[in-house]
Design an enzyme around this catalytic site. Structure first.
Site, PDB file in Angstrom:
ATOM      1  N   ASP A 247      11.515 -10.570   6.161  1.00  0.00           N
ATOM      2  CA  ASP A 247      11.560 -10.200   4.740  1.00  0.00           C
ATOM      3  C   ASP A 247      12.968  -9.755   4.351  1.00  0.00           C
ATOM      4  O   ASP A 247      13.149  -8.747   3.668  1.00  0.00           O
ATOM      5  CB  ASP A 247      10.547  -9.093   4.446  1.00  0.00           C
ATOM      6  CG  ASP A 247      10.174  -9.035   2.958  1.00  0.00           C
ATOM      7  OD1 ASP A 247      10.448 -10.023   2.238  1.00  0.00           O
ATOM      8  OD2 ASP A 247       9.604  -8.020   2.523  1.00  0.00           O
TER       9      ASP A 247
ATOM     10  N   PHE B  39       0.812  -1.210   0.000  1.00  0.00           N
ATOM     11  CA  PHE B  39       0.000   0.000   0.000  1.00  0.00           C
ATOM     12  C   PHE B  39       0.850   1.267   0.000  1.00  0.00           C
ATOM     13  O   PHE B  39       0.327   2.365  -0.185  1.00  0.00           O
ATOM     14  CB  PHE B  39      -0.904   0.029   1.243  1.00  0.00           C
ATOM     15  CG  PHE B  39      -1.869  -1.119   1.313  1.00  0.00           C
ATOM     16  CD1 PHE B  39      -2.659  -1.450   0.223  1.00  0.00           C
ATOM     17  CD2 PHE B  39      -1.986  -1.873   2.469  1.00  0.00           C
ATOM     18  CE1 PHE B  39      -3.551  -2.509   0.289  1.00  0.00           C
ATOM     19  CE2 PHE B  39      -2.878  -2.932   2.549  1.00  0.00           C
ATOM     20  CZ  PHE B  39      -3.666  -3.247   1.451  1.00  0.00           C
ATOM     21  N   ALA B  40       2.143   1.144   0.265  1.00  0.00           N
ATOM     22  CA  ALA B  40       2.974   2.313   0.536  1.00  0.00           C
ATOM     23  C   ALA B  40       3.771   2.763  -0.686  1.00  0.00           C
ATOM     24  O   ALA B  40       4.121   1.968  -1.563  1.00  0.00           O
ATOM     25  CB  ALA B  40       3.920   2.019   1.692  1.00  0.00           C
TER      26      ALA B  40
ATOM     27  N   VAL C  74       7.210   5.403  -1.515  1.00  0.00           N
ATOM     28  CA  VAL C  74       8.327   6.109  -0.893  1.00  0.00           C
ATOM     29  C   VAL C  74       8.756   7.257  -1.799  1.00  0.00           C
ATOM     30  O   VAL C  74       9.106   7.043  -2.963  1.00  0.00           O
ATOM     31  CB  VAL C  74       9.521   5.165  -0.629  1.00  0.00           C
ATOM     32  CG1 VAL C  74      10.670   5.929   0.025  1.00  0.00           C
ATOM     33  CG2 VAL C  74       9.095   4.000   0.260  1.00  0.00           C
TER      34      VAL C  74
END
Length: 678
Positions: free
Chosen positions: A145, A33-34, A36
């Protein structure tokens, strides 16, 4: 700035809490959803990376909770090899996480440009990633991750581990997790098998990419333990995939489709391409990481101890030049000729720089109790998590002397053998934990008060209640019973609802008393500007008749703060102190002290000399500091006694010993640490 589904951004973004205005720049990346973006502070023109998540994407509770977990974990991490969260705020449209900007791109970018890296370059990056993983695992955090695209690089190629969107913090080292998360090419086999078993137990089928063949392979090839959840070893598998990717330019289990990739992971089906010549040590290193049984997989410590990362056998550069973007790093001739000669050169360089035992040190400590001269251990190069708002500057560092040693030791320990014959690169660098600097025992009337090296003040009252005052004296945490340790938080001011008037006055008295009697009092000028901003925000909310949410305003400060859980003062003057973090401190009658933490032991001599050693040293026969071993053994016996006692057993001696004529006793650390400790 037009991108599909990208968040809506104004020309200027204002952080009202810190009164900072940012100007959005180019898009740096996106995922989930992000997004940068590059952000510029319009006043200082400093550049940052800003991770932006639209509020509309977090309307479901599970997504919002996941976001909160990421922020909570990431903002508390302070380590030179972890991308730092500098600020978090929101407006009507988005949530913003301000991060330090890594101008060197990612490890993925470097591998794509170079096709593959050399073993020397891979060692450089691996050591730094392992340092970050050691720090995370020591805090019971699993990243979940680890992959090349989450390894960010500075302009000088220093490493910053980032993206904690899938990270989880465990309550205990034995805790297991079941969620199937991560990147397929870097996913460990136990994550796949645990997902299958959990879905089966709930009567549901597995992920669509896990076909029947894959499920059968899990049952046939993997140990039953692997189906019971995943833990810290999951990060080590992913790290093994990352090392393989650096050397060969692709992950070890990569296939044309995800289903095939998963089956290759379960079979542990990978090979070392013959097109690139590598050392047997590297192959053994990767095999130890890509082991299907998580119990047999290399740990961080085993990786750092492995011959592939042994600086006496292989040259490991302290930095990499800019040209490695396009061409391999060339090992200097003097370093590649002979590993033994290489190590001896390093030792000689250290001696020429003034060290008496082959180390860069500021001075040789004096003998302790007439026993022996002790060289300083490698002082820490990274810091423990501290709250960003509620810590004074003077409560943020170790002693000037220790700091000087730390600066001199940075990058100099590779291949250096100390007095004990221990290669200091075998052990991770550490720094002293927080400890009690001074104390006053008024338990015949009021209670026991203490000052911690992070600047906070605490009191255990005679009624078994406890209060902790934050380092900036703005916030107080209070529990009516240490047995329950359920703390409330409020502003430290007259009329506060969580403290009685008497306890407010007592805490104020003890604060003034302990700070005034400290060797290096905390100067008011060192209070950070965030203190004033916090006051301003609180006053503004009061003017607007808003309910003040202290958890929100002080979310950088753990609730409760670090506090003393139990204490015991013996007739000979020995004082035992147990923190809520299980860190244990013993002040001996001769004014020396030992602080036993999770991975370190700190010794403070009666001459105010401070030495911090990795706990692993005590298991090493070469470590001949007999005085420390003796005192740690004594401390462990005291620990067994105090951990079984009630929090206020020490107070009881005054309540029931009517023959006692003791007045208040007080003590202060014989220290040179000032008020600091990060």
């Amino acid at each position: 700035m037009s991108h599909s589904n990208a968040p809506e951004l104004h020309p200027q973004i204002v952080d009202p809490f810190h009164n900072v205005t940012y100007r959005p720049g180019k898009l740096l990346g996106k995922g989930g959803f992000a997004y940068v973006y590059e952000f510029h502070d319009v006043n200082s023109d400093s550049s940052y990376a800003c991770k932006i998540t639209p509020r509309s994407a977090l309307q479901k509770k599970k997504y919002y909770d996941k976001f909160v977990t990421e922020v909570t974990i990431h903002r508390g991490l302070v380590h030179p090899n972890i991308c730092r969260v500098l600020n978090v705020f929101k407006d009507q449209m988005n949530y913003y996480i301000i991060l330090e900007k890594c101008n060197g791109g990612t490890l993925t970018d470097l591998i794509r440009r170079r096709k593959h890296l050399t073993e020397t370059e891979a060692r450089f990056f691996s050591k730094r990633i392992l340092n970050a993983l050691w720090y995370l695992h020591d805090l019971y955090i699993i990243h979940r991750d680890i992959k090349t695209s989450n390894i960010f690089l500075m302009e000088d190629f220093d490493v910053k581990v980032g993206d904690f969107g899938l990270a989880v913090k465990c309550e205990t080292p034995e805790e297991l997790h079941w969620t199937m998360c991560g990147t397929p090419n870097f996913l460990p086999s136990e994550v796949i098998y645990s997902h299958i078993m959990k879905r089966k137990a709930s009567g549901r089928g597995p992920d669509p990419n896990l076909d029947e063949d894959c499920v059968n392979l899990c049952h046939q090839l993997l140990p039953a333990y692997s189906g019971q959840g995943h833990s810290f070893s999951a990060d080590m598998w992913s790290f093994g995939c990352l090392v393989f990717s650096m050397i060969y330019g692709r992950p070890p289990f990569e296939a044309a489709d995800i289903k095939t990739t998963y089956k290759r992971i379960v079979r542990c089906d990978f090979s070392f391409p013959g097109s690139i010549s590598v050392s047997e040590d590297l192959k053994n290193f990767i095999k130890g990481l890509l082991t299907p049984d998580p119990r047999k997989r290399f740990t961080v410590k085993e990786c750092l101890d492995h011959s592939w990362l042994n600086p006496s056998k292989y040259f490991i550069p302290e930095s990499l030049p800019p040209r490695i973007i396009s061409e391999p790093y060339e090992v200097p001739p003097l370093c590649s000729a002979s590993p033994t000669r290489n190590m001896q050169m390093t030792i000689n360089m250290a001696k020429n720089a003034g060290g008496t035992d082959g180390r860069f040190i500021a001075a040789t400590p004096q003998a302790i109790g007439g026993t022996e001269h002790i060289p300083t251990p490698g002082t820490a190069n990274f810091y423990k998590p501290q709250n960003a708002i509620l810590t004074t500057k003077s409560a943020a560092g170790i002693s000037r002397a220790s700091t000087a040693m730390a600066m001199q030791n940075v990058g100099s320990a590779q291949g250096v053998v100390n007095k004990y014959g221990i290669n200091e690169a075998e052990y991770p660098q550490i720094d002293p934990p927080c400890y009690i600097m001074s104390w006053v025992d008024y338990s015949n009337r009021y209670g026991f008060a203490y000052q911690i090296s992070n600047g906070s003040i605490g009191v255990i009252f005679n009624d078994e209640s406890a209060a902790i005052l934050s380092p900036n004296a703005l916030i107080v945490d209070y529990s009516p019973s240490l047995l329950d340790a359920a703390f409330d938080r409020a502003l430290f001011e007259e009329g506060t609802t969580i403290l009685s008037e008497k306890k407010f006055k007592l805490l104020s008295f003890f604060r003034d008393y302990l700070e005034n009697r400290s060797i290096v009092p905390i100067p008011a000028a060192d209070r950070p500007k965030e203190d004033e901003e916090l006051k301003r925000v609180i006053e503004q909310e009061r003017m607007n008749n808003q309910e003040i949410d202290f958890k929100r305003l002080t979310k950088g400060l753990p609730l409760p703060q670090l506090f003393l859980k139990k204490w015991k003062l013996y007739d000979d003057g020995t004082l035992c102190l147990l923190f809520n973090t299980k860190v244990f401190q013993v002040n001996f009658a001769d004014h020396s002290k030992v602080v036993v933490a999770h991975r370190s032991v700190t010794f403070m001599s009666e001459k105010r000399e401070i030495y911090t050693y990795p706990s692993e040293y005590l298991k090493d026969d070469r470590f001949s500091f007999k005085e420390l071993r003796r005192r740690v053994d004594r401390a462990r016996k005291y620990y067994e006694i105090i951990k079984a006692a009630r929090p206020v057993d020490s107070l009881a001696q005054y309540r029931y010993n009517k023959d006692s004529t003791k007045k208040s006793a007080s003590g202060s650390s014989t220290r040179q640490l000032g008020q600091g400790g990060e």
